[in-house]
Design a protein around this motif. Sequence first.
Motif, mmCIF file in Angstrom:
data_model
loop_
_atom_site.group_PDB
_atom_site.id
_atom_site.type_symbol
_atom_site.label_atom_id
_atom_site.label_comp_id
_atom_site.label_asym_id
_atom_site.label_seq_id
_atom_site.Cartn_x
_atom_site.Cartn_y
_atom_site.Cartn_z
ATOM 1 N N ILE A 123 -0.427 26.202 -2.044
ATOM 2 C CA ILE A 123 0.727 25.308 -1.825
ATOM 3 C C ILE A 123 0.663 24.115 -2.790
ATOM 4 O O ILE A 123 -0.372 23.472 -2.936
ATOM 5 C CB ILE A 123 0.742 24.758 -0.377
ATOM 6 N N LYS A 124 1.796 23.868 -3.419
ATOM 7 C CA LYS A 124 1.878 22.719 -4.330
ATOM 8 C C LYS A 124 2.406 21.524 -3.545
ATOM 9 O O LYS A 124 3.464 21.613 -2.910
ATOM 10 C CB LYS A 124 2.840 23.056 -5.459
ATOM 11 N N ILE A 125 1.668 20.428 -3.538
ATOM 12 C CA ILE A 125 2.132 19.276 -2.758
ATOM 13 C C ILE A 125 2.119 17.992 -3.593
ATOM 14 O O ILE A 125 1.332 17.847 -4.527
ATOM 15 C CB ILE A 125 1.288 19.080 -1.473
ATOM 16 N N PRO A 126 3.004 17.067 -3.261
ATOM 17 C CA PRO A 126 3.096 15.816 -4.029
ATOM 18 C C PRO A 126 1.980 14.836 -3.655
ATOM 19 O O PRO A 126 1.553 14.797 -2.500
ATOM 20 C CB PRO A 126 4.451 15.244 -3.629
ATOM 21 N N ASN A 127 1.580 14.055 -4.622
ATOM 22 C CA ASN A 127 0.585 13.020 -4.352
ATOM 23 C C ASN A 127 1.211 11.785 -3.703
ATOM 24 O O ASN A 127 0.516 10.936 -3.155
ATOM 25 C CB ASN A 127 -0.126 12.611 -5.638
ATOM 26 N N HIS A 128 2.536 11.723 -3.837
ATOM 27 C CA HIS A 128 3.276 10.647 -3.172
ATOM 28 C C HIS A 128 4.702 11.139 -2.982
ATOM 29 O O HIS A 128 5.366 11.454 -3.946
ATOM 30 C CB HIS A 128 3.268 9.370 -4.033
ATOM 31 N N PRO A 129 5.179 11.207 -1.767
ATOM 32 C CA PRO A 129 6.484 11.846 -1.523
ATOM 33 C C PRO A 129 7.663 11.145 -2.192
ATOM 34 O O PRO A 129 8.647 11.779 -2.525
ATOM 35 C CB PRO A 129 6.615 11.810 0.002
ATOM 36 N N GLN A 130 7.567 9.819 -2.378
ATOM 37 C CA GLN A 130 8.697 9.110 -2.982
ATOM 38 C C GLN A 130 8.489 8.796 -4.459
ATOM 39 O O GLN A 130 9.341 8.202 -5.086
ATOM 40 C CB GLN A 130 8.979 7.798 -2.230
ATOM 41 N N LEU A 152 0.815 -1.209 0.000
ATOM 42 C CA LEU A 152 0.000 0.000 0.000
ATOM 43 C C LEU A 152 0.856 1.270 0.000
ATOM 44 O O LEU A 152 0.536 2.263 -0.646
ATOM 45 C CB LEU A 152 -0.895 -0.003 1.245
ATOM 46 N N ASN A 153 1.958 1.216 0.731
ATOM 47 C CA ASN A 153 2.835 2.389 0.807
ATOM 48 C C ASN A 153 3.275 2.827 -0.582
ATOM 49 O O ASN A 153 3.324 4.005 -0.881
ATOM 50 C CB ASN A 153 4.043 2.066 1.679
ATOM 51 N N LYS A 154 3.556 1.832 -1.414
ATOM 52 C CA LYS A 154 4.048 2.142 -2.756
ATOM 53 C C LYS A 154 2.976 2.740 -3.647
ATOM 54 O O LYS A 154 3.258 3.593 -4.473
ATOM 55 C CB LYS A 154 4.559 0.854 -3.418
ATOM 56 N N ILE A 155 1.761 2.261 -3.496
ATOM 57 C CA ILE A 155 0.741 2.624 -4.487
ATOM 58 C C ILE A 155 -0.289 3.641 -4.015
ATOM 59 O O ILE A 155 -1.086 4.121 -4.819
ATOM 60 C CB ILE A 155 -0.007 1.353 -4.961
ATOM 61 N N SER A 156 -0.266 3.979 -2.723
ATOM 62 C CA SER A 156 -1.373 4.813 -2.229
ATOM 63 C C SER A 156 -1.183 6.309 -2.481
ATOM 64 O O SER A 156 -0.106 6.862 -2.296
ATOM 65 C CB SER A 156 -1.572 4.590 -0.734
ATOM 66 N N PHE A 157 -2.262 6.924 -2.859
ATOM 67 C CA PHE A 157 -2.338 8.363 -3.081
ATOM 68 C C PHE A 157 -2.388 9.054 -1.716
ATOM 69 O O PHE A 157 -3.208 8.716 -0.879
ATOM 70 C CB PHE A 157 -3.617 8.655 -3.873
ATOM 71 N N ARG A 158 -1.495 10.025 -1.497
ATOM 72 C CA ARG A 158 -1.462 10.705 -0.199
ATOM 73 C C ARG A 158 -2.485 11.835 -0.195
ATOM 74 O O ARG A 158 -2.613 12.574 -1.179
ATOM 75 C CB ARG A 158 -0.076 11.291 0.099
#
Length: 532
Positions: A357-364, A330-336
Motif C-alpha cells: 500500500i502506498k501511503i502519504p507522509n502527510h495527508p494535506q 506540529l500539524n503542519k510539519i509532522s511526519f505521519r
Amino acid sequence: MKKKNFIYKIINKDLKNKKYKTIKTRFPPEPNGYLHIGHALSLYINFNISKDYNGKFYLRFDDTNPKTEKKIYIENIKKDLIWLGYIWHKKKYASDYFNIYYKYAIKLIKKKLAYIDDLSIKDIKKYRGSLKNPGINSPFRDRNIKENISMFKKMKNGEYKEGEKCLRAKIDMKSKNIILRDPVIYRIKYNSHYKTKKKWCIYPTYDFAHCIADSIEKITHSICTLEFINNRLLYEWILKNISINHIPKQYEFSKLNITYTITSKRKIKYLINKKKVNGWNDPRLMTLSGMKNRGFTPKSIIDFCKLIGVSKKEHIIDISILENCLRKDLNKISFRIMGVINPLKIKIKNLKKKIKIKIPNHPQNPSMGYRYIYLHSSIYIDEEDFKENSNEQFKRLTINQSVKLRYAGIIKIKKIIKKEDKILHIECIYIHKKKTKNIGIIHWISLKNSLKTKYILYNKLFISKDPNKEKNILSIINEKSIIIKYGYIEKYIKYINKKTSLQLERIGYFKLFKKSNLILSQILLLNNKNKF
RNA sequence: UGGGGUAUAGCCAAGUGGUAAGGCAUCGGGUUUUGAUCCCGACAUUCUCAGGUUCGAAUCCUGGUACCCCUGCCA
C-alpha cells in the motif's frame, strides 16, 4: 502607528512627543536558573518593541548577587534566546558597572542621602515598622559624611563581616511605601562572584543597580512585572538623586500564569532538589529548555505570547491555548506514521498474500512524499480500539462491528482467542473495500513491518489547576506524570531524522527521544480525550 | 480609612461617550480512509456592585465590594 497593548500606546505617545529618538529595551534575567515560559513573554514584549520601532534590544544579566549566580546559567540563557530567535544587539552584565555603582553610592553619601547602618538584619526589620505602622530612624542615620565614606571604604576593603554593616539610602522611614523606608543599597558578601571573582565584597542591591544600568545603557522603556510596581518610586528616586543624565521609565505588566504549571525559578529548583523532576530541562517542566526537550517549537511559544496579550490584570491562562498553538504548528510539519502503544494481535485468516500500500507522509501536504507499507496476515492494533461489546458510539472494533484499517480494507471479528479470560489474539476476516461510510477507522501495523519501541508518555506534572497558589507543591504533584509503554512502530522510523516531529496517526505528536534503541517520547496528544 | 495595582463570557483580551472585536474552551452541522486537520454556525440585552450625569455610559462622576502586590542585607 503600532497599536498592540498599553505599552505600545505609551511608546507611541513618547514618540509623538519626540521624547526619544531610538527606542531601547532590555531583557534582564538573573543568572540563577534557567528561563521559563514566563520569561518567553517578557522576551516577546521587549524584543518585539525594539523590532517594531526599529530600536535596540539588549540582553543584560542581572548579576548583583554572587550567592546565587553561576556561569552555567549564563550559557543556558543565551542558548534559550537563540533557540527562540531573539537576537540581542548587545549583551551586558550588571556587574560591568560595579565601579560606576560604587561611584554613585559615594555621591549619595556626599549628598547626605545615604548612610552606613550598623543595625543587624533583625533590627533593621524591627525598625522598618509594619504595613500599618511607620518605621523609626536608625540610630546611625545621621552619621557625618566623612565617617560614612570612611566606613563605606572599609566595607569595600573587607574590614567588616557580612551583615555587620550596610549602606542605606536615606529616604523616609515613615513612608507609606515600605520600599522607601531607607532601603539597603549595598551589602557585604564574601562569596566569589562567578564573573568578578574576589574583586568585590560589597554588592549593590537590585534596586540600586537596576535603574543605573538601565540609565547607562540608555534604555528608554524598562519593562518588568507587576510586583515591582512599588519599587518604581525607588527607581525614580535613585536616578534623580544621583543626577544622572538619562532617565528611563519603568512600566509593569502582569506576570504569566498558566494552569497546571509553575512559573517560578524558586519552585522549579525545589522540585529538582526533591528529585521530582530530572533537572531544569525535564520535558514536563515549562522551562524553555524543558519545552525544547519535550518537542515544543519556537514558533508555538511565540504564537502563544502573541495570542495571550499583555495587560496589568492578574490572570491564569488556560494551558489549552499553549497546546493549541503547538498542535497548529506540529500539524503542519509532522511526519505521519503508524504505531501502537498497547498492542493487540490480530490474525487475518483469509489473507493469503501480503498487500502493498502506498501511503502519504502527510495527508494535506503531498510535497512530504509517500512511502509503502505492507498488510500481512498478522497485525497489531491498539487495545483501545477494541471492546468485546459496545454501542455505536464506539466507532471501533467489536464482536458485531467491523472497522476499517487505515489505508487498507475492513476487518470483521471471527473469533476471540482467550486463555483464562486474557485475550491472546483475535481472528478476523478481511474485506477488500475502498469506499465505505459510517465506519470507524483504526491504525495498525503488520508484525513483519514493525519494530519494538519504548514509548514515554507524559501527563501534567500537577493535579492542581493553579499550582502557583499551592503552599506545598509536593502535595499536588501528579505521581503518574511519566508512563512507560512498550509497543511497536513502523520500520520506516529508521529512515527518519531525529529532529523530525512525528504524528502517530490517531494518537498524537511524538519525537525520537533516542534513535539508537528506539525510544519515542510524547509531545502532546491529538486531543485531551485520548487516554492511554 | 497603611500604600499601591486590577476588575469585560468558563479562560485570555480589544474597546477610552455612539449602542460589546478576536482567540482558546464548549456545543451544533459539513468535508475527510486520523473521533485529527479544514470549513460553517451558536455562544455577554451587558462590562465587579449600587446610585448619578447624558438623547446616549463598559467608558464620565459618587459611593461600595472582591482579588493581587509591598514589612529580604533576593530579584
